[in-house]
Design an enzyme around this catalytic site. Structure first.
Site, short mmCIF file in Angstrom:
data_model
loop_
_atom_site.label_atom_id
_atom_site.label_comp_id
_atom_site.label_asym_id
_atom_site.label_seq_id
_atom_site.Cartn_x
_atom_site.Cartn_y
_atom_site.Cartn_z
N CYS A 25 2.15 37.52 -34.59
CA CYS A 25 0.92 37.88 -34.98
C CYS A 25 0.07 36.82 -34.26
O CYS A 25 -1.03 37.41 -33.52
CB CYS A 25 0.70 37.52 -36.28
N1 LIG Z 1 4.28 37.92 -42.08
C1 LIG Z 1 3.39 38.15 -40.99
O1 LIG Z 1 2.35 37.79 -40.75
C2 LIG Z 1 4.33 38.43 -39.70
C3 LIG Z 1 5.89 38.85 -39.89
N2 LIG Z 1 6.64 39.26 -38.69
C4 LIG Z 1 7.99 39.19 -38.51
O2 LIG Z 1 8.35 40.52 -39.30
C5 LIG Z 1 9.84 40.16 -40.10
C6 LIG Z 1 9.17 40.33 -41.63
O3 LIG Z 1 8.37 39.42 -42.25
P1 LIG Z 1 7.68 39.32 -43.48
O4 LIG Z 1 7.46 40.72 -43.85
O5 LIG Z 1 6.66 38.45 -43.48
O6 LIG Z 1 8.92 39.03 -44.27
P2 LIG Z 1 9.20 38.82 -45.72
O7 LIG Z 1 10.20 37.55 -46.27
O8 LIG Z 1 7.90 39.22 -46.61
O9 LIG Z 1 10.21 40.22 -46.09
C7 LIG Z 1 11.33 40.40 -45.54
C8 LIG Z 1 12.18 41.38 -45.82
O10 LIG Z 1 13.58 41.60 -45.30
C9 LIG Z 1 14.37 41.76 -46.33
N3 LIG Z 1 15.46 41.16 -45.99
C10 LIG Z 1 15.73 39.67 -45.73
N4 LIG Z 1 17.11 39.53 -45.53
C11 LIG Z 1 17.86 40.65 -45.03
C12 LIG Z 1 18.84 41.09 -44.60
N5 LIG Z 1 19.79 40.28 -44.35
N6 LIG Z 1 18.92 42.61 -44.60
C13 LIG Z 1 17.88 43.54 -44.90
N7 LIG Z 1 16.97 43.11 -45.19
C14 LIG Z 1 16.52 41.78 -45.61
C15 LIG Z 1 13.78 41.18 -47.41
O11 LIG Z 1 14.25 41.71 -48.94
P3 LIG Z 1 15.62 41.19 -49.49
O12 LIG Z 1 15.56 39.54 -49.02
O13 LIG Z 1 14.99 41.15 -50.94
O14 LIG Z 1 16.47 41.73 -48.98
C16 LIG Z 1 12.34 41.34 -47.44
O15 LIG Z 1 12.08 43.17 -47.66
C17 LIG Z 1 10.17 38.72 -39.78
O16 LIG Z 1 10.88 38.78 -38.81
C18 LIG Z 1 8.82 38.02 -39.42
O17 LIG Z 1 9.09 36.81 -38.73
C19 LIG Z 1 5.96 39.56 -37.54
C20 LIG Z 1 4.57 39.34 -37.37
C21 LIG Z 1 3.86 38.73 -38.49
C1 LIG Z 2 1.67 31.24 -41.30
C2 LIG Z 2 3.05 31.31 -40.96
O1 LIG Z 2 3.92 30.58 -41.21
N1 LIG Z 2 3.01 32.33 -39.83
C3 LIG Z 2 4.34 32.31 -39.18
C4 LIG Z 2 4.29 33.46 -38.16
C5 LIG Z 2 4.40 34.72 -38.44
C6 LIG Z 2 4.81 35.65 -37.33
O2 LIG Z 2 4.23 36.49 -36.43
O3 LIG Z 2 6.00 35.70 -37.11
P1 LIG Z 2 7.44 36.05 -36.25
O4 LIG Z 2 7.22 35.50 -34.72
O5 LIG Z 2 8.34 35.46 -36.88
O6 LIG Z 2 7.53 37.57 -36.33
C7 LIG Z 2 5.12 31.00 -38.68
O7 LIG Z 2 4.15 30.07 -38.19
O8 LIG Z 2 6.05 31.13 -38.34
#
Ligand SMILES: NC(=O)C1=CN([C@@H]2O[C@H](COP(=O)(O)OP(=O)(O)OC[C@H]3O[C@@H](n4cnc5c(N)ncnc54)[C@H](OP(=O)(O)O)[C@@H]3O)[C@@H](O)[C@H]2O)C=CC1
Ligand SMILES: CC(=O)N[C@@H](CCC(=O)OP(=O)(O)O)C(=O)O
Length: 346
Positions: free
Chosen positions: A164
């Site tokens: 992000c």
């Molecule tokens: N939040 C953000 O702003 C951003 C996040 N990301 C990336 O996107 C990905 C998801 O982030 P986010 O949605 O915030 O994370 P969350 O913690 O909100 O969701 C993670 C999801 O993955 C599932 N999960 C966890 N472990 C496993 C596993 N071993 N096998 C299958 N499912 C699994 C969880 O469900 P459960 O544990 O119940 O199985 C849940 O559905 C991460 O890699 C993050 O770094 C990228 C850009 C922005």
């Molecule tokens: C507020 C906050 O905690 N933000 C996350 C970044 C989320 C994101 O973009 O994550 P990935 O690179 O893991 O996909 C962090 O700093 O780790």
């Protein structure tokens, strides 16, 4: 007849996974048939709407647990054979471990994690805390910054969707870097503030809204610093901040310009980069988070001090959308030959 691509979301209960599902359900060309969570998930077999009630009128799809470790490899290979697109909204380690199996079939994979964004394996290990076992796959991955990397995205079976903060930062910096307007002797300085949804859905006292007070973190050590540097092709200083609000990222980027760079040259660089791009909006005023949250857009604004040779660019996105889910969908649209804005703004 409308073309429909069969797809699934793994990690569908999380913040970015649920946003993927929301936009996929509205998309004219994707048919989201399966939602998955981990084998031991506390949400296994619940309806998505049970944990995210805003879905109540939209879908009855449930969260299927992945099989246990003994059956997981054949299951993942089967997904690779039967799906057109697989969206991974999973932890970095899971995306990393599963990728060879998911790519063994015909499916295109759109990975929201950071597992395949960095090409230097030593840098990866330092940033992510585990060693990378799939360097060959990494070399075939396209970096999913859709506004700058469409050719590679169209060619590759695996798209590593950017983080992000890197999305907000690179969209601000690339037009200037691309036109060689930046003074190479000065690193661009990025200060960015994110809402707490950036940390994911899992309860954590450090990211609980009542506990959070605006604060810098990961100073000179955040894993997004090498990601931004690699894809900008120059080093940067990146300082993330956590704010006590739910969604959105505002990045303020300060740059030193080459001698005699004019405001007109900077304006032209942004115009050349984005005038035909409906997803990145050049604004007459500095963007506000409220104007991008819940939208797939990036809003940018810049001001130049010609005399001193400095510029300040501000960039705002929704971290869960342009910073994750809708950027993945833009990449998927492009990969399958649809207009990048399909289901988003067209
Ligand atoms: N939040 C953000 O702003 C951003 C996040 N990301 C990336 O996107 C990905 C998801 O982030 P986010 O949605 O915030 O994370 P969350 O913690 O909100 O969701 C993670 C999801 O993955 C599932 N999960 C966890 N472990 C496993 C596993 N071993 N096998 C299958 N499912 C699994 C969880 O469900 P459960 O544990 O119940 O199985 C849940 O559905 C991460 O890699 C993050 O770094 C990228 C850009 C922005
Ligand atoms: C507020 C906050 O905690 N933000 C996350 C970044 C989320 C994101 O973009 O994550 P990935 O690179 O893991 O996909 C962090 O700093 O780790």
């Amino acid at each position: 007849m409308t073309i429909k691509m069969r797809c699934c979301v793994i990690g569908a209960s999380g913040y970015t996974g649920a946003e993927l599902v929301r936009w996929l359900l509205l998309h004219p060309h994707f048919d989201v048939t399966d939602l998955f969570v981990s084998h031991g998930s506390q949400d296994a077999n619940k309806a998505l709407a049970d944990i995210h009630p805003s879905f109540i009128a939209q879908t009855a799809l449930a969260l299927t647990p992945l099989p246990d470790a003994s059956e997981l490899p054949s299951f993942l290979s089967q997904l690779g054979d039967t799906m057109d697109a697989i969206f991974l909204a999973t932890p970095h380690e899971a995306s990393h471990d599963w990728m060879p199996l998911l790519l063994s079939g015909r499916a295109k994979v759109f990975d929201l994690s950071g597992a395949f964004r960095l090409s230097n394996m030593h840098t990866f290990e330092q940033a992510y805390g585990f060693s990378h076992a799939h360097q060959q796959i990494q070399q075939t991955a396209a970096y999913g910054l859709i506004d700058w990397n469409q050719h590679a995205i169209a060619q590759s079976q695996l798209v590593a969707v950017p983080g992000c903060y890197p999305t907000a930062s690179l969209l601000a910096l690339k037009p200037l870097q691309n036109q060689q307007l930046l003074d190479a002797a000065f690193r661009p300085i990025i200060n960015a503030t994110s809402g707490v949804s950036g940390a994911g859905r899992k309860a954590n006292i450090n990211t609980s809204v009542c506990e959070v007070s605006l604060q810098a973190y990961g100073i000179l050590s955040h894993r997004h610093q090498p990601e931004i540097s690699e894809h900008l092709h120059t080093d940067v200083i990146f300082t993330p901040h956590l704010g006590n609000f739910k969604r959105g990222i505002l990045a303020t980027v300060t740059v030193k310009l080459n001698n005699n760079v004019t405001s007109e040259a900077v304006n032209q660089a942004f115009k050349d980069a984005y005038q035909h791009n409906r997803g990145v909006l050049c604004m007459p005023h500095s963007p506000r988070l409220d104007d991008v949250v819940n939208t797939p857009f990036c809003q940018l604004h810049w001001q130049i001090d010609e005399e001193a040779g400095y510029g300040v660019i501000t960039s705002a996105i929704d971290n869960l959308l342009k910073g994750a889910a809708t950027q993945a969908l833009q990449c998927a649209n492009h990969s399958f030959g649809f207009d990048v804005g399909t289901g988003l703004w067209t």
